[in-house]
Design a protein around this motif. Sequence first.
Motif, PDB file in Angstrom:
ATOM      1  N   LEU A 214       0.807  -1.225   0.000  1.00 57.99           N
ATOM      2  CA  LEU A 214       0.000   0.000   0.000  1.00 57.99           C
ATOM      3  C   LEU A 214       0.835   1.268   0.000  1.00 57.99           C
TER       4      LEU A 214
ATOM      5  N   GLU B 183      -0.208   4.794  -1.596  1.00 57.70           N
ATOM      6  CA  GLU B 183      -1.637   4.863  -1.903  1.00 57.70           C
ATOM      7  C   GLU B 183      -2.320   5.940  -1.048  1.00 57.70           C
TER       8      GLU B 183
ATOM      9  N   LEU C  48      -5.025   6.971   1.335  1.00 54.58           N
ATOM     10  CA  LEU C  48      -5.910   6.282   2.280  1.00 54.58           C
ATOM     11  C   LEU C  48      -7.065   7.196   2.659  1.00 54.58           C
TER      12      LEU C  48
ATOM     13  N   LEU D  53       0.253   2.613   8.340  1.00 53.39           N
ATOM     14  CA  LEU D  53       0.454   2.174   6.968  1.00 53.39           C
ATOM     15  C   LEU D  53       1.269   3.218   6.190  1.00 53.39           C
TER      16      LEU D  53
ATOM     17  N   THR E  23       0.921   4.993   3.723  1.00 55.81           N
ATOM     18  CA  THR E  23       0.016   5.626   2.766  1.00 55.81           C
ATOM     19  C   THR E  23       0.113   7.144   2.876  1.00 55.81           C
ATOM     20  N   THR E  24      -0.598   7.832   2.001  1.00 52.69           N
ATOM     21  CA  THR E  24      -0.647   9.295   2.050  1.00 52.69           C
ATOM     22  C   THR E  24      -2.076   9.734   2.338  1.00 52.69           C
TER      23      THR E  24
ATOM     24  N   GLY F  40      -8.444   6.490  -4.438  1.00 52.78           N
ATOM     25  CA  GLY F  40      -7.683   6.013  -3.291  1.00 52.78           C
ATOM     26  C   GLY F  40      -8.187   4.663  -2.815  1.00 52.78           C
TER      27      GLY F  40
END
Length: 239
Positions: free
Chosen positions: A137, A140, A142, A155, A157-158, A180
């Motif tokens: 992930l 990705e 989120l 995680l 993620t961004t 997303g």
Amino acid sequence: MANSGGSRRRASMGGPARSTKRSAPKPSAKKAQKQEPERRRPAPEPRIFRLGAVPGATPGRWIDTWKQRMPHVTLELIPIEKSSQRTAIDELDAALIRLPLVDDSLHVISLYDEVPVVVASAESHLMAVDQLTADDLAGEVLITPLDDVLGPLDLPTTAPSFRPLATTADAIATAATGVGIVVVPMSLARLHQRKDADYRPLLAGPTSTVALAWPRERTSEDVETFVGIVRGRTARSSR
């Protein structure tokens, strides 16, 4: 002499037969009482058992058992939200909630843990595998809705560039466009399933525990019956 003996035998055989039939004995008072029809017990008064349930909780099989075991008590299923589940419990007989919920005035029984899944567009490259890890992930976007039930996720993620969406349904609809991803318990992914979105299990992700809760001071026979049902007790099992 032979004729005389024969006459005596014929006379004996032709005589009136004695009856061997005996009159039936009269039933005793005790037996007569047993033969009387038993009085039927009055049917229990109908009542309602109000059960709350957060989105994604699946009490179907328990409700079916309840209907068989408690036909005189109507089970009314009341939808509640995780954000207001504690307040809702006070208005119900019991509720299926999501942990954590710490309150000494409540009985809380953990029932099962839900597997977390990643929801994304059906065309996303993430859907090319059967299961995902946190590393899959990386980068990705989120999407975390305001009614999120998992809490902060560790995680790679961004964050999205838009404001938080109100509901999980809105978040999944947005993820379906390819903007997303959303991480939710599997039951919520199924609840909001769409043709343009899909999901995959997230290995080592945060689980969500569904529990049964009710006020200690309002423990009733109906509550104990439902507890027995969710714990798999039969109708003849002792509590």
